[in-house]
Design a protein around this motif. Structure first.
Motif: not given
Length: 342
Positions: A16, A19, A24, A29, A59, A63
């Motif tokens: 995490w 991310l 993100l 997500v 993701i 992304s």
């Protein structure tokens, strides 16, 4: 051989953090993947393979960085990974490291790491044991990058694979060539790393015999415990998931795969207060919900994958399970925005 690993994936806290580094938001997500927020809030939360794949697909869709999976793999902290990866990082050489990774990989995830060495090359493939679809590209990139990064970090040598085989088509840019620094074969029949065999003998500067001895003992205990936890019913269900695609496996087929007589397998199943028929039904019900959440799969194909002779038989069975038709169930699920995995 049947799988002795439960279908559960633990997502480390470091994931995490990565991310967020790539802008993100974990909650966003998870919401996009139709997964509960508890997967982020509770470090003990485990995901199924299907849920883990959904997370990585999310993701990829959120992304804009095609190299994200490769970047995460390149920045992995082996000291912060599970014991199997720690042992690999402190192995004697690259071959020893990969062998240790393969031996204990299923302690980290329900996946099998296969290594085949012949002549002047070594092929490494990763097979997700419970997967019913191809792994998301970014997840595949990360997994491949971790194995190459292990060699580069351990040997302190710029390991260059002989070739990378990818089932996917070529995307814009040359992110794979840039990271792996080797030829990339797109639209291949498999996803694999092909290494030069000579690189496998390169010694690891991170070799630590004392640490390896200590970690190895603990890993053996964990592996033994994992094997012992698996019931006959779980082994049968795992095999049925693999054998159902277009086939109609019976208890004799499963017993043969397990290396047991039909009588012995029957006795073990009954001892766990279930029947082969009930296990087959349970697997079909689990799979049909997973298949119907994938919009690209037609209903007649779902029937085929579940081992039904014709679509009408499948429709009758589904109505008995759910009280509606597969088409209506799929439509209702989309409108509610709820996946069968959440």
């Amino acid at each position: 051989m049947a799988c002795s690993t439960p279908d559960r994936v633990k997502v480390p806290r470091q994931f995490w953090i990565w991310l967020r580094k790539y802008e993100l938001v974990p909650a966003a997500v998870l919401h996009h993947a139709h997964l509960p927020l508890v997967a982020y809030e509770d470090e003990t939360c485990l995901l199924t393979t299907a849920q883990f794949f959904a997370l990585w697909r999310s993701i990829g869709e959120l992304s804009r960085d095609p190299a994200l999976g490769l970047n995460i793999g390149a920045q992995v902290d082996f000291a912060a990974l599970p014991l199997g990866s720690l042992a690999a990082y402190h192995a004697r050489n690259y071959r020893d490291a990969l062998t240790r990774q393969a031996r204990f990989h299923q302690l980290c995830a329900p996946a099998e790491m296969r290594i085949q060495e012949r002549k002047d090359e070594c092929v490494i493939e990763l097979k997700w044991l419970y997967a019913i679809e191809e792994e998301p590209p970014l997840l595949l990139d990360m997994c491949l990058a971790v194995q190459v990064e292990l060699g580069r970090r351990g040997t302190q040598f710029p390991i260059k694979p002989k070739r990378i085989d990818l089932k996917q088509r070529r995307e814009r840019g040359n992110v794979h060539e840039a990271y792996f620094n080797c030829p990339i074969k797109f639209r291949a029949s498999r996803n694999a790393i092909v290494l030069h065999s000579q690189d496998l003998d390169r010694p690891f500067v991170t070799y630590n015999a004392d640490l390896l001895e200590m970690v190895q003992t603990e890993l053996e205990k964990k592996a033994k415990g994992c094997r012992g936890e698996t019931s006959a019913s779980e082994q049968v269900k795992w095999l049925l998931r693999q054998m159902l695609a277009g086939g109609r496996p019976d208890i004799a087929d499963v017993a043969r795969e397990l290396g047991l007589s039909v009588r012995t397998l029957q006795r073990r199943i009954v001892g766990e207060r279930t029947t082969f028929r009930d296990l087959l039904l349970a697997v079909r019900q689990e799979l049909v919900r997973e298949y119907l959440t994938q919009p690209g799969i037609q209903i007649n194909e779902v029937a085929f994958r579940l081992g039904y002779e014709d679509t009408n038989s499948f429709y009758r069975a589904f109505r008995n399970w759910e009280g509606t038709t597969p088409s209506h169930w799929r439509t209702d699920g989309r409108e509610a925005g709820v996946s069968s995995l959440s």
